[in-house]
Design an enzyme around this catalytic site. Structure first.
Site: not given
Ligand code: HDD
Length: 727
Positions: A80, A153, A344, A367
């Site tokens: 993202h 999402n 988060h 997060y």
């Molecule tokens: Fe995630 C970012 C949505 C599964 C780990 N995720 C992130 C963002 C969104 C989502 C919208 C961007 C937030 C922003 O604008 O800063 N993610 C989802 C959805 C998931 C999902 C809807 C499943 C239902 N995500 C998911 C899993 C993991 C992560 C299973 C890890 C175990 N997601 C992350 C992250 C991020 C992230 C690595 C990257 C940047 C951030 O968090 O702040 O932690």
């Protein structure tokens, strides 16, 4: 659309806006200074030993300026990375206290400030907005009880059932490790290798290959919390809840060839669209919806509520629209707000709690961990955009970039020296209490059998699509698998698709020049535990109880609004300016925006010498930026456009992308020069609608009426069947 006064008031009264204002800086009328407040009289010449001599190390102004510049970038989000953000407000319409004690969901008088960040998932920060991808839809509610982040999402399900698989999924979709190619695309070997070995992704793949993955606008996307969460009310009673965002403007997409052109011509298409809409007072709005499942119905459905590869069809549990979110203010500074915002899943408020969804559980760790690295330490909650409007008091101290100056002599609890402060809040004082769900279990690395059925909802989604949507899905899969070079991956994917629909698999196989295999050697990484028999596995793979679900097709989106749609008016000198004005007035009264496009910029002269301002030239714009085209008459204008290849290309391309096209009867000459002009009926003197979405009239008012209802249809996808439009 004019900005109405209530919306303005919401902006200025917003507590979060007031909070952010304390940190804003305005240089208007101010002296240039160093970061220490020293006034600078020259920051364009470094300090030198003589006019032609070397720069001196002593130059602290040079050093400060360059050092800060060298450190301007922070790591981009691992997923993202590319986003667009905006501020807004959430207004509750229906009191939900029967289900939850969350103040912002029970008090209909309260207005809750929000910050939203939309994003693509796979691409880097500088990638294109129009990549075929999931869109992030993350909302931070600054509630009076603390921040609640709904990190969702635009697709209601996910690829995997357990968060432990997330790093593999992301490694597969990101550019390939040996050569860092391709950028922001899933159309490559590693992604499809992973998917073909991960049957639980079947449902998500149907969504990702549908037009949902190429939205017309961020303002025209649905949003979903994906997981089942818990609501808990004042009595401590809990129920399951799924969260939804329903856009007021309907759900719309662009065509895939259009997306590819936009990516080259304006990679900021979605960001720009959101920014301009808010600047123009066309505040995007979404209804907030909940699907509520009573605790006692937990096992009522053929799918498991804890399985994030499944949705709850709206026919089974309707979405209750309980409030509205309005985005009404752009950011002042992209980095400070959109880049530094930290979401988060674990930011909840009393009344909202988690379920045991194994995808959700791992996210609760990820997060905070990711923000620690990206934002440089444990004090990221103090960055203005992340600060709650609820006060913060605790014994956490110090760390990189600490802003807060804690006055207390104590930083421990329990304490007597500070009179026990800060106190722990009891339940009655709004303290958060985790829902006391009863759990008695053995530790296992595995999954419940109720997670085994991977294909029923993939079929449900496919069956619910209109014919054009199904065609697009077939095309998307053919495109993506056509880019896959490892034949065994393609083959395994064809076998995989045949589990969803043999017709779909057959059509894709034909396009990629292969046959659907009867079987493949291994479908690796099944979720079936090693000790479960095939019979046992088969017994839980049930058909869905529904054949179709209306909400899954974009075709059922509202088709009676044209608000904020962009209409191109193709014209040049000698145009019938009165008709432009009449049609423009009607379109704008219906909420659309219009731009006159001519071979060159400046002004064109109407037939009666009325000057008409040109918004864009044929050189600087393209049909892909508009939802519809109008060609007014006027002998000289028509003759010039008929001979202008760019104008003819513009019209052919708009036709190819199935858009509404209207023209004055005396502009027929221009239309005749297009590909589709030759297909129009010869005897068309009395007709207004010559072909679906093609409108001709010599009466501007009649033309505008038909044109408006055609634009509201969004696209005339049936036109694609011919597949012969040379544009
Ligand atoms: Fe995630 C970012 C949505 C599964 C780990 N995720 C992130 C963002 C969104 C989502 C919208 C961007 C937030 C922003 O604008 O800063 N993610 C989802 C959805 C998931 C999902 C809807 C499943 C239902 N995500 C998911 C899993 C993991 C992560 C299973 C890890 C175990 N997601 C992350 C992250 C991020 C992230 C690595 C990257 C940047 C951030 O968090 O702040 O932690």
């Amino acid at each position: 659309m004019p900005t109405d006064s209530t919306k303005q008031d919401i902006t200025t009264d917003n507590k979060k806006v007031q909070d952010l204002q304390q940190n804003t800086e305005d240089s208007t009328g101010q002296f240039l200074t160093t970061n220490q407040g020293l006034r600078i009289n020259d920051d364009q010449n470094s300090l030198k030993a003589g006019e032609r001599g070397p720069s001196l190390l002593e130059d602290f102004i040079l050093r400060e300026k360059i050092t800060h510049f060298d450190h301007e970038r922070i790591p981009e989000r691992v997923v993202h990375a590319r986003g667009a953000g905006a501020h807004g407000v959430f207004k509750l319409n229906e009191d939900l206290s029967e289900f939850t004690k969350a103040g912002f969901l029970t008090d209909t008088l309260r207005e809750t400030p929000v910050f939203v960040r939309f994003s693509t998932v796979a691409g880097s920060r500088g990638s294109s907005d129009l990549a075929r991808d999931v869109r992030g839809f993350a909302v931070k509610f600054y509630t009076d009880e603390g921040n609640f982040d709904l990190v969702g999402n635009n697709i209601p399900v996910f690829f995997i059932q357990d968060s432990i698989k997330f790093p593999d999924l992301i490694h597969a979709v990101k550019p390939e490790p040996h050569n860092e190619i391709p950028q922001a695309a899933s159309a490559h070997d590693t992604f499809w290798d992973y998917i073909s070995n991960t049957p639980e992704s079947a449902h998500m793949i149907m969504w990702l290959m549908s037009d949902r993955a190429i939205p017309r606008s961020l303002r025209m996307m649905e949003g979903f919390g994906v997981h089942s969460f818990r609501f808990v009310n004042e009595e401590g009673k809990s129920c399951f809840v799924k969260f939804h965002w329903k856009p007021k403007l309907g759900v719309h997409s662009v065509a895939w060839t259009e997306a590819q052109t936009i990516s080259g011509k304006d990679p900021d298409f979605h960001r720009r669209d959101l920014w301009e809409a808010i600047e123009n007072g066309n505040f995007p709005e979404w209804d907030f919806g909940v699907q509520i499942v009573p605790e006692e119905d937990e096992h009522k459905y053929e799918f498991d509520l804890l399985d994030s590869t499944k949705l709850i069809p709206e026919e089974l549990v309707p979405v209750r629209r309980i409030g509205t979110m309005t985005l009404n203010r752009n950011t002042d500074n992209y980095f400070a707000e959109t880049e530094q915002v930290a979401f988060h899943l674990g930011h909840v408020v009393p009344g909202i709690d988690f379920t045991n969804d194994p995808l959700l559980q791992g996210r609760l760790f990820s997060y905070t961990d990711t923000q620690l690295l990206r934002l440089g330490g444990p004090n990221f909650h103090e960055i203005p955009i992340n600060r709650p409007i609820a006060p913060i008091h605790n014994n956490q101290r110090d760390g990189h970039m600490r802003q807060q100056i804690n006055k207390s002599k104590t930083a421990h609890s329990p304490n007597g020296m500070s009179g026990g402060c800060p106190f722990q809040a009891g339940k009655m004082q709004g303290g958060f209490t985790s829902y006391p769900e009863r759990i008695e279990a053995s530790k296992i690395r595995g999954r419940s059998k109720s997670f085994f059925d991977h294909f029923s909802q993939a079929k449900l989604f496919l069956n619910s699509q209109s014919d054009p949507e199904k065609n697009h899905l077939t095309d998307a899969l053919s495109f993506e698998l056509g880019k896959v070079e490892t034949l065994s991956v393609r083959e395994r994917m064809l076998y995989f698709l045949a589990q969803i629909d043999e017709g779909l698999a057959g059509a894709v196989a034909y396009n990629v020049g292969m046959h659907v295999p009867k079987e493949v050697k291994t479908l690796l990484n099944q979720t079936k535990p090693a000790d479960a028999s095939d019979e046992e596995y088969a017994s839980v793979v049930k058909e869905g109880s529904l054949d179709k679900s209306v909400a899954l097709s974009m075709k059922n989106s509202p088709t009676d609004i044209i608000e904020t749609r962009k209409i191109a008016i193709l014209a040049t000198d000698g145009v019938n300016a009165a008709n432009i004005q009449a049609v423009k007035n009607a379109l704008m009264a219906a909420g659309a925006t219009c731009e006159v496009i001519a071979p060159k910029l400046g002004f064109i002269a109407g037939v009666d010498d009325t000057p008409v301002a040109v918004a864009k030239s044929l050189l600087t714009t393209a049909s892909v930026f508009y939802d519809a085209v109008y060609v007014p008459g006027g002998t000289n204008s028509v003759a010039t456009l008929e001979a202008d290849p760019d104008a003819i290309h513009f019209l052919n391309e708009a036709f190819k992308h199935c858009k509404a096209i209207a023209f004055d009867a005396d502009a027929m000459q221009v239309i005749k020069a297009t590909y589709f002009g030759r297909k129009l009926p010869e005897d068309n003197s009395d007709e207004t609608v010559l072909m679906e979405g093609i409108i001709m009239s010599d009466d501007a008012s009649a033309l505008a009426t038909k044109f408006i209802s055609a634009i509201a249809q969004h696209r005339f996808w049936e036109r694609e069947k011919a597949r012969k439009v040379p544009a």
